[in-house]
Design a protein around this motif. Sequence first.
Motif, PDB file in Angstrom:
ATOM      1  N   LEU A 106       9.985 -15.567   2.050  1.00 52.67           N
ATOM      2  CA  LEU A 106       9.145 -16.671   2.514  1.00 52.67           C
ATOM      3  C   LEU A 106       9.872 -17.533   3.548  1.00 52.67           C
ATOM      4  CD1 LEU A 106       7.293 -17.839  -0.719  1.00 52.67           C
ATOM      5  CD2 LEU A 106       6.402 -16.503   1.191  1.00 52.67           C
ATOM      6  N   LYS A 107      11.154 -17.719   3.377  1.00 46.89           N
ATOM      7  CA  LYS A 107      11.927 -18.449   4.381  1.00 46.89           C
ATOM      8  C   LYS A 107      11.930 -17.694   5.699  1.00 46.89           C
ATOM      9  CE  LYS A 107      16.535 -20.289   5.382  1.00 46.89           C
ATOM     10  NZ  LYS A 107      17.945 -20.424   4.906  1.00 46.89           N
ATOM     11  N   GLN A 108      12.165 -16.393   5.624  1.00 50.46           N
ATOM     12  CA  GLN A 108      12.181 -15.569   6.836  1.00 50.46           C
ATOM     13  C   GLN A 108      10.817 -15.547   7.512  1.00 50.46           C
ATOM     14  OE1 GLN A 108      13.774 -11.659   5.895  1.00 50.46           O
ATOM     15  NE2 GLN A 108      15.285 -12.560   4.533  1.00 50.46           N
ATOM     16  N   LEU A 128      -7.219 -12.266   1.558  1.00 53.51           N
ATOM     17  CA  LEU A 128      -6.762 -13.586   1.999  1.00 53.51           C
ATOM     18  C   LEU A 128      -5.775 -13.483   3.159  1.00 53.51           C
ATOM     19  CD1 LEU A 128      -6.275 -15.396  -1.440  1.00 53.51           C
ATOM     20  CD2 LEU A 128      -8.215 -15.553   0.136  1.00 53.51           C
ATOM     21  N   ALA A 129      -5.031 -12.382   3.223  1.00 52.98           N
ATOM     22  CA  ALA A 129      -4.067 -12.200   4.316  1.00 52.98           C
ATOM     23  C   ALA A 129      -4.749 -12.088   5.673  1.00 52.98           C
ATOM     24  CB  ALA A 129      -3.201 -10.970   4.053  1.00 52.98           C
ATOM     25  N   ARG A 159       3.753 -11.794   2.334  1.00 55.31           N
ATOM     26  CA  ARG A 159       4.457 -10.523   2.541  1.00 55.31           C
ATOM     27  C   ARG A 159       3.579  -9.468   3.204  1.00 55.31           C
ATOM     28  NH1 ARG A 159       4.000  -6.552  -1.051  1.00 55.31           N
ATOM     29  NH2 ARG A 159       6.207  -6.047  -1.016  1.00 55.31           N
ATOM     30  N   LEU A 160       2.264  -9.705   3.239  1.00 54.60           N
ATOM     31  CA  LEU A 160       1.355  -8.766   3.881  1.00 54.60           C
ATOM     32  C   LEU A 160       1.169  -9.049   5.371  1.00 54.60           C
ATOM     33  CD1 LEU A 160      -1.451  -8.621   1.150  1.00 54.60           C
ATOM     34  CD2 LEU A 160       0.315  -6.910   1.583  1.00 54.60           C
ATOM     35  N   LEU A 161       1.655 -10.189   5.837  1.00 63.27           N
ATOM     36  CA  LEU A 161       1.450 -10.562   7.228  1.00 63.27           C
ATOM     37  C   LEU A 161       2.348  -9.734   8.149  1.00 63.27           C
ATOM     38  CD1 LEU A 161       1.317 -14.440   6.797  1.00 63.27           C
ATOM     39  CD2 LEU A 161      -0.601 -12.831   6.921  1.00 63.27           C
ATOM     40  N   PRO A 162       1.864  -9.397   9.342  1.00 69.73           N
ATOM     41  CA  PRO A 162       2.653  -8.597  10.283  1.00 69.73           C
ATOM     42  C   PRO A 162       3.996  -9.254  10.592  1.00 69.73           C
ATOM     43  CG  PRO A 162       0.378  -8.780  11.024  1.00 69.73           C
ATOM     44  CD  PRO A 162       0.518  -9.721   9.866  1.00 69.73           C
ATOM     45  N   GLY A 163       5.054  -8.447  10.563  1.00 64.75           N
ATOM     46  CA  GLY A 163       6.378  -8.917  10.930  1.00 64.75           C
ATOM     47  C   GLY A 163       7.165  -9.582   9.824  1.00 64.75           C
ATOM     48  N   VAL A 164       6.582  -9.697   8.626  1.00 64.56           N
ATOM     49  CA  VAL A 164       7.287 -10.388   7.540  1.00 64.56           C
ATOM     50  C   VAL A 164       8.275  -9.460   6.846  1.00 64.56           C
ATOM     51  CG1 VAL A 164       7.023 -11.503   5.290  1.00 64.56           C
ATOM     52  CG2 VAL A 164       5.484 -12.093   7.176  1.00 64.56           C
ATOM     53  N   SER A 176       6.142  -0.859   3.690  1.00 65.55           N
ATOM     54  CA  SER A 176       6.467  -1.282   2.327  1.00 65.55           C
ATOM     55  C   SER A 176       5.248  -1.797   1.585  1.00 65.55           C
ATOM     56  CB  SER A 176       7.545  -2.357   2.359  1.00 65.55           C
ATOM     57  OG  SER A 176       8.752  -1.850   2.870  1.00 65.55           O
ATOM     58  N   SER A 177       4.479  -2.680   2.221  1.00 67.35           N
ATOM     59  CA  SER A 177       3.330  -3.269   1.539  1.00 67.35           C
ATOM     60  C   SER A 177       2.187  -2.284   1.386  1.00 67.35           C
ATOM     61  CB  SER A 177       2.842  -4.506   2.295  1.00 67.35           C
ATOM     62  OG  SER A 177       2.417  -4.171   3.597  1.00 67.35           O
ATOM     63  N   VAL A 178       2.124  -1.279   2.273  1.00 71.95           N
ATOM     64  CA  VAL A 178       1.032  -0.306   2.226  1.00 71.95           C
ATOM     65  C   VAL A 178       1.135   0.578   1.006  1.00 71.95           C
ATOM     66  CG1 VAL A 178      -0.050   1.630   3.447  1.00 71.95           C
ATOM     67  CG2 VAL A 178       0.818  -0.334   4.734  1.00 71.95           C
ATOM     68  N   THR A 179       2.365   0.887   0.579  1.00 68.89           N
ATOM     69  CA  THR A 179       2.566   1.801  -0.542  1.00 68.89           C
ATOM     70  C   THR A 179       2.847   1.079  -1.855  1.00 68.89           C
ATOM     71  OG1 THR A 179       4.927   1.995   0.015  1.00 68.89           O
ATOM     72  CG2 THR A 179       3.425   3.620   0.969  1.00 68.89           C
ATOM     73  N   ASP A 180       2.744  -0.236  -1.871  1.00 65.26           N
ATOM     74  CA  ASP A 180       2.968  -0.990  -3.105  1.00 65.26           C
ATOM     75  C   ASP A 180       1.997  -0.563  -4.200  1.00 65.26           C
ATOM     76  OD1 ASP A 180       5.026  -2.585  -2.239  1.00 65.26           O
ATOM     77  OD2 ASP A 180       3.721  -4.172  -1.514  1.00 65.26           O
ATOM     78  N   SER A 181       2.404  -0.802  -5.448  1.00 59.15           N
ATOM     79  CA  SER A 181       1.475  -0.634  -6.557  1.00 59.15           C
ATOM     80  C   SER A 181       0.216  -1.440  -6.293  1.00 59.15           C
ATOM     81  CB  SER A 181       2.117  -1.097  -7.861  1.00 59.15           C
ATOM     82  OG  SER A 181       3.171  -0.241  -8.245  1.00 59.15           O
ATOM     83  N   PHE A 182      -0.934  -0.833  -6.616  1.00 61.40           N
ATOM     84  CA  PHE A 182      -2.266  -1.427  -6.498  1.00 61.40           C
ATOM     85  C   PHE A 182      -2.832  -1.358  -5.081  1.00 61.40           C
ATOM     86  CE2 PHE A 182      -0.111  -3.831  -9.936  1.00 61.40           C
ATOM     87  CZ  PHE A 182      -0.822  -3.322 -10.997  1.00 61.40           C
TER      88      PHE A 182
END
Length: 244
Positions: free
Chosen positions: A22-24, A102-103, A154-159, A165-171
């Motif tokens: 979140l800081k990054q 929401l993203a 974490r779903l926002l571009p460039g985060v 990574s977020s595409v293959t997450d659980s759910f």
Amino acid sequence: MKIDVLSLFPEMFTGVINTSILKQAQEREAVKIQVVDFRAYADNKHRKVDDYPYGGGAGMVLSPQPLFDAVEALKEESHTKPRVILLCPQGERYSQQKAEELAGEEHLILLCGHYEGYDERIREHLVTDEISIGDYVLTGGELGAMVIIDSVARLLPGVLGNEESSVTDSFSTGLLEHPHYTRPADFRGMKVPDVLLSGHHKNIEAWREKEALRRTWQRRPDLLVQGPLSEQQRRWLKEFQEKR
């Protein structure tokens, strides 16, 4: 994206939004997070934001005036039409699909309640969404807001460093995530599956898909009835069932 949080305890967010991903995300200007003490919007000299419930009963109820004024000020400041989200045990149960939805927004306003509850006029006339992070009750909405901020940002571009990574997450795929391994290939006689060392990307992808399906079948079979399975997935599922 801009995320505004209305809370009576803004200090609770300091460690969460100023460390790690979140800081990054804020340093990369992918998201701007602002936590506002809505007590500052109370129009009485004692900055009182709650009162006794009409009809009697235990606890105090958050008054509509401070939250209405705070949300209206934030809308005017950003010139957007934000999603205004009430953190509430009565709300829609939060999910990865909701986080992805929401993203896609430009502006979120999260309302964190405390005490016995909200004046019903807040629920009926101010918010666009009511969200619960689970079937239990917390002392306030702050922890739920932190969950939403983290899962959305974490779903926002460039985060994230790796966009996959977020595409293959659980759910995200409708299944739980497949198992992961790293070095060494042999640890105390426990070995990494040969296919992951083969360098054959098509076989690796097939193995990951199959193992994601297996893990979902073993741990969360309820997820398998929520979406259609491919022909290959149905064959694998039959294989699991026969071997059991």
